[in-house]
Structures are given as C-alpha cells and as structure tokens.
Design a protein around this motif. Sequence first.
Motif, PDB file in Angstrom:
ATOM      1  N   ALA A 248      17.506  -2.021  -3.929  1.00  0.00           N
ATOM      2  CA  ALA A 248      16.588  -2.991  -3.330  1.00  0.00           C
ATOM      3  C   ALA A 248      15.154  -2.498  -3.463  1.00  0.00           C
ATOM      4  CB  ALA A 248      16.920  -3.190  -1.859  1.00  0.00           C
ATOM      5  N   VAL A 249      14.253  -3.438  -3.730  1.00  0.00           N
ATOM      6  CA  VAL A 249      12.817  -3.168  -3.677  1.00  0.00           C
ATOM      7  C   VAL A 249      12.198  -4.274  -2.841  1.00  0.00           C
ATOM      8  CG1 VAL A 249      10.646  -2.937  -4.946  1.00  0.00           C
ATOM      9  CG2 VAL A 249      12.774  -2.096  -5.962  1.00  0.00           C
ATOM     10  N   VAL A 250      11.518  -3.886  -1.787  1.00  0.00           N
ATOM     11  CA  VAL A 250      10.815  -4.837  -0.933  1.00  0.00           C
ATOM     12  C   VAL A 250       9.330  -4.548  -1.055  1.00  0.00           C
ATOM     13  CG1 VAL A 250      10.384  -5.561   1.456  1.00  0.00           C
ATOM     14  CG2 VAL A 250      12.717  -5.142   0.673  1.00  0.00           C
ATOM     15  N   THR A 251       8.556  -5.614  -1.239  1.00  0.00           N
ATOM     16  CA  THR A 251       7.108  -5.444  -1.319  1.00  0.00           C
ATOM     17  C   THR A 251       6.434  -6.302  -0.256  1.00  0.00           C
ATOM     18  OG1 THR A 251       6.871  -7.200  -2.957  1.00  0.00           O
ATOM     19  CG2 THR A 251       7.093  -4.953  -3.787  1.00  0.00           C
ATOM     20  N   PHE A 252       5.304  -5.810   0.210  1.00  0.00           N
ATOM     21  CA  PHE A 252       4.417  -6.585   1.065  1.00  0.00           C
ATOM     22  C   PHE A 252       3.076  -6.627   0.368  1.00  0.00           C
ATOM     23  CE2 PHE A 252       0.842  -6.791   3.914  1.00  0.00           C
ATOM     24  CZ  PHE A 252       1.095  -7.980   4.567  1.00  0.00           C
ATOM     25  N   CYS A 253       2.550  -7.819   0.240  1.00  0.00           N
ATOM     26  CA  CYS A 253       1.284  -8.020  -0.447  1.00  0.00           C
ATOM     27  C   CYS A 253       0.322  -8.719   0.507  1.00  0.00           C
ATOM     28  CB  CYS A 253       1.537  -8.872  -1.691  1.00  0.00           C
ATOM     29  SG  CYS A 253       0.145  -9.020  -2.765  1.00  0.00           S
ATOM     30  N   GLY A 254      -0.717  -8.013   0.946  1.00  0.00           N
ATOM     31  CA  GLY A 254      -1.752  -8.614   1.783  1.00  0.00           C
ATOM     32  C   GLY A 254      -2.808  -9.227   0.885  1.00  0.00           C
ATOM     33  N   VAL A 255      -3.136 -10.499   1.119  1.00  0.00           N
ATOM     34  CA  VAL A 255      -4.028 -11.253   0.249  1.00  0.00           C
ATOM     35  C   VAL A 255      -5.199 -11.797   1.074  1.00  0.00           C
ATOM     36  CG1 VAL A 255      -4.157 -13.254  -1.299  1.00  0.00           C
ATOM     37  CG2 VAL A 255      -2.074 -11.879  -1.213  1.00  0.00           C
ATOM     38  N   VAL A 256      -6.382 -11.798   0.498  1.00  0.00           N
ATOM     39  CA  VAL A 256      -7.559 -12.333   1.177  1.00  0.00           C
ATOM     40  C   VAL A 256      -7.413 -13.847   1.307  1.00  0.00           C
ATOM     41  CG1 VAL A 256     -10.071 -12.605   1.088  1.00  0.00           C
ATOM     42  CG2 VAL A 256      -9.000 -10.474   0.255  1.00  0.00           C
ATOM     43  N   ARG A 257      -7.506 -14.344   2.535  1.00  0.00           N
ATOM     44  CA  ARG A 257      -7.410 -15.793   2.762  1.00  0.00           C
ATOM     45  C   ARG A 257      -8.802 -16.355   3.062  1.00  0.00           C
ATOM     46  NH1 ARG A 257      -4.573 -13.830   7.641  1.00  0.00           N
ATOM     47  NH2 ARG A 257      -6.077 -13.958   9.320  1.00  0.00           N
TER      48      ARG A 257
END
Length: 143
Positions: A26-35
């Motif tokens: 398993a690979v889990v990613t979290f991507c924080g993006v400028v809104r």
Amino acid sequence: MIFKVSEQPISPADLYAQVLQDHNGAVVTFCGVVRNHANNKPTRYLVYEAYPEMAERTMAEIGEQIAAKWSVEDVGILHRVGRLEIGEISVLIAVSSPHRAQAFEACRYAIDRLKEVVPIWKKEVGENGEEWVEGPGAGAPKG
C-alpha cells in the motif's frame, strides 16, 4: 525516508516512486494544495517560510515516530516554501507499508503532527491584505 523543504515544485510521482518498495502492498499519499479561499475570504496566493534545517530535522523525527508506532520506514514528507499560486502543491506526504491500515494511519499522523510542530509558516495574501495564519507558536516568523 525522505524529508525536504524546497522552493521547487513537488512531483507526486517522484515521491511515490521513492517510497514504494517490493515488500509493501500500500502507498497512501496526502497532497495539500493551495485553494482560492480561507475563512470565507478570497485568497490570491500563499507564501510559506521555514527554518529549513530545523524543519527537515523535525520532519525526520515525525518519520521516526511513525517507524516506532507502525513499523513503517518508507515515508516521505516534502514541503514547498516561497510564493505558491492557487492549485499548487504545498505539502506532500507519502507512506508505503505492507498493509493499507498502517499507511492511512501513519499518513494522517504525519500531516497532523507536521502542522503542530514543524517550523513552517503560512501567509495568506488576498484582496484585503495579508495575514500570517499558521505555524508552530501561531505567529509570524521572526527575523
């Protein structure tokens, strides 16, 4: 383990490839993006500042905590600094582990802990000015 603060754009595919190992399922990613907004106010762009050496050291400590709690060692945390436009990635976390539950839990822990302790500050710039809104100690960077 990869822990880096950079002015360069972040590539999810690159970090994914770096944490993926043959023994993991398993690979889990979290991507924080400028809104384009925060607290019902329009945002034009964000500016992130950091104390890079301390930030990377603190991110590595988060990686050590993850390894101790979930026996997961394939972790990457990348954070951008400088001016970021709407839609750009500000933070990327990738966790690879043998099983998905560990990966999800460790990834969530990583972003929550990063926001609590890593010396990175965020300034929101909008139509009505600018405001430092995030970082350990909840204040503008000194200096």
